[in-house]
Every structure is written in C-alpha cells, then in structure tokens.
Design a protein around this motif. Structure first.
Motif, PDB file in Angstrom:
ATOM      1  N   LEU A 202      -7.116  -0.740  -1.294  1.00 33.81           N
ATOM      2  CA  LEU A 202      -7.359  -1.460  -0.307  1.00 33.81           C
ATOM      3  C   LEU A 202      -6.634  -2.714  -0.440  1.00 33.81           C
ATOM      4  CD1 LEU A 202     -10.485  -0.437   1.371  1.00 33.81           C
ATOM      5  CD2 LEU A 202      -8.294   0.421   1.906  1.00 33.81           C
TER       6      LEU A 202
ATOM      7  N   ARG B 193      -4.761   2.288   3.353  1.00 31.76           N
ATOM      8  CA  ARG B 193      -4.144   1.919   4.608  1.00 31.76           C
ATOM      9  C   ARG B 193      -2.456   1.637   4.428  1.00 31.76           C
ATOM     10  NH1 ARG B 193      -6.556  -3.859   6.517  1.00 31.76           N
ATOM     11  NH2 ARG B 193      -4.813  -3.460   8.180  1.00 31.76           N
TER      12      ARG B 193
ATOM     13  N   THR C  46       0.789  -1.174   0.084  1.00 32.03           N
ATOM     14  CA  THR C  46      -0.032   0.030   0.080  1.00 32.03           C
ATOM     15  C   THR C  46       0.888   1.381  -0.007  1.00 32.03           C
ATOM     16  OG1 THR C  46      -0.197  -0.028   2.511  1.00 32.03           O
ATOM     17  CG2 THR C  46      -2.033  -1.140   1.185  1.00 32.03           C
TER      18      THR C  46
ATOM     19  N   GLU D 237      -3.923   0.782   9.773  1.00 36.71           N
ATOM     20  CA  GLU D 237      -5.033   1.552  10.192  1.00 36.71           C
ATOM     21  C   GLU D 237      -5.667   2.042   8.522  1.00 36.71           C
ATOM     22  OE1 GLU D 237      -3.736   4.401  13.665  1.00 36.71           O
ATOM     23  OE2 GLU D 237      -2.398   4.196  12.045  1.00 36.71           O
ATOM     24  N   SER D 238      -6.960   2.077   8.562  1.00 36.64           N
ATOM     25  CA  SER D 238      -7.650   2.570   7.418  1.00 36.64           C
ATOM     26  C   SER D 238      -7.860   4.130   7.400  1.00 36.64           C
ATOM     27  CB  SER D 238      -8.686   1.848   7.144  1.00 36.64           C
ATOM     28  OG  SER D 238      -9.269   2.033   5.536  1.00 36.64           O
TER      29      SER D 238
END
Length: 292
Positions: free
Chosen positions: A242, A171, A144, A201-202
C-alpha cells in the motif's frame, strides 16, 4: 530537450514516450526485451547523444525475472538477478555521466523500502541505491501494481492451475496513469527523492486477480491465498504494497479501465462476486475468500 526512454518492449514505454512528445519534447524509445545487458555499450552511448533526460522502465518484477514452472510457479535465481540489475544499472549510469545527462527517472514499486530484502525486491532496493548514489539528479517513481500486470501476477503464483497469492491489500493503477506521471516527472525539475502513485480503490490481491482472470481474460483458474506464498520472491505483510498518505492518487478506476478495453463493456468490482469452489483442498493457513 531530448528524452530517451529505455523499456523491456512492453506498452508502458511506448505510452510514456507519447506523453513526453505531447509535452513538446524530442523522445527516443529504446526497447530491450532481454534486459539492458543485451544492448552493447556503444549502442547505449550512441542513443544518449545530446540527451538531457533518461527514463528507465527496464527493471520491473515480471515473468522475465525468473523461470515459470508448472509445479512451483515463478522460480528465480535471486543472486543472478541482483548481479544482472546492478551490472546493467551501473553501465547505464556511467553512460549517462559520460553523455552529460541531467536527469535520471526510474520506475520502481511501492513498498520496496519496507519489504524484506528478498527476490525481485532485493534487486530493486539495490537498483534504487545505485541511482541515489550516482551523482546524477534523479527522480524515482514508485507505482502500485498495474491493471495490465495482473496476468503476470497470476502466472507467477500458479501451481497446477491454482493461483496462490499472499493475503495483502493493493491499490492497482492503470499503466496510462503511470505513463502520464512518468512523462510529467521527466520534463519537470528532478525530485531528488521518491514519489508514489496508486489507484483510487483498495482491493485484496486475491480479489483483484480473481476478477481480472474472469472479467478480462475470460479464464477461471482458482485463486487462493496463503500467508506463505511469495510475491515475486518476497514474503509480504498485509499492508506492504500500500502507498503512503502523500501518494499521487490516479483517477482511473478498475471498472473504467475494464470498460475501455476492446470487447469489454462492463466489469465486476473485485471482491463483489461469489468466489468459485475449488477442486483442491486449500493448504493449511490458506484462504479463498474474495473480500477486499
């Protein structure tokens, strides 16, 4: 075992090389800020002598994939980018085959398999396909967005000091966590497939960029969202960036990463603060909400 790391001159390559060395292996770092095209074939061949594993970090969506303009942010020649990456990937894989390299490890981006074939992602898709068809045992690590890349993301989307990003979920992950996984992958059995890594964490992308610009870089460009805003040349759906359910989840939180940086003792969680009032009217279909 000898491992050779190719990178673009950033910190990720150096950190990956250090983690490989910590595993007890010989490692060489070859930096090519101008891309692998800037290296002579003889130079690549010489670097691969007695090499067992190659880690290729040289092809990532960044400001180097286009030209930054004041009016339109990052503008890229998609055809030229695809051709350049295909040419350099082919040259490296051919050199690896000639040298008897046993394992090719490449860094890619989460979502490349489902994002439209546009911009830098089209070049990444072609890059991954060439690796999979090369005949060399391989591992592809898709990451990511890294905490360290947020300034590039903001600059790529800046138009007249307004940062425009698509309203997508992310994320983000620390480069140290990515480097650790790359090194572990390189000294392990080839995956012959893909592994993803993501942060714990998003956030929504605009909240992440806004928090980073204010708490880390101490500057206050206004950050707005627009569904039409490209991300390194590609149009995204809300969940395109994601990871899947089986991704490796790194431990470092955004707050911990910020706190560990020189001169930064604390950081606000993206989306937890008030968004700043803009000086310009948002474009139709845009938003400056900081929710995540």
């Amino acid at each position: 075992m000898k491992v050779v790391v190719f990178d673009d001159g950033g910190l990720l390559g150096a950190e990956t090389a250090l983690w490989v060395r910590d595993h007890g292996h010989e490692v060489d770092l070859i930096s090519a800020p101008g891309g692998l095209d800037s290296l002579a074939r003889e130079e690549i061949a010489e670097s691969l002598r007695h090499c067992s594993v190659v880690i290729d970090l040289s092809r990532q969506p960044s400001l180097n994939t286009g030209i930054v303009t004041d009016d339109d942010g990052l503008v890229m020649d998609e055809e030229a980018l695809v051709a350049s990456w295909q040419r350099s990937t082919s040259a490296l894989l051919q050199a690896e085959t000639a040298a008897g390299v046993e394992h090719h490890v490449s860094l890619s981006v989460v979502g490349v398999d489902r994002i439209r074939s546009e911009g830098a992602f089209r070049a990444l898709q072609a890059h991954e396909t060439m690796i999979q068809r090369s005949g060399i045992s391989y591992s592809i690590v898709r990451s990511t967005q890294m905490f360290e890349s947020v300034e590039d993301i903001a600059t790529a989307g800046s138009e007249d000091w307004i940062v425009w990003v698509p309203p997508v979920e992310v994320r983000p992950v620390s480069a140290t966590d990515v480097a650790t996984l790359l090194a572990h992958t390189a000294v392990s059995r080839p995956l012959m497939g893909v592994r993803e890594i993501a942060g714990p964490e998003s956030f929504r992308l605009d909240a992440f960029v806004r928090a980073a610009l204010t708490t880390v870089h101490a500057e206050h460009r206004h950050v707005l969202t627009d569904v039409r805003s490209p991300f390194f040349g590609a149009r995204l759906r809300p969940t395109d960036l994601l990871p899947g359910a089986d991704a490796f989840v790194a431990r470092t939180s955004y707050r911990d990463w910020c706190a560990s940086r020189p001169g930064r003792e604390s950081a606000e969680r993206p989306g937890s603060g008030e968004s700043r009032d803009g000086a310009e009217r948002p474009r139709p279909g845009s938003s400056d909400e900081g929710c995540c």
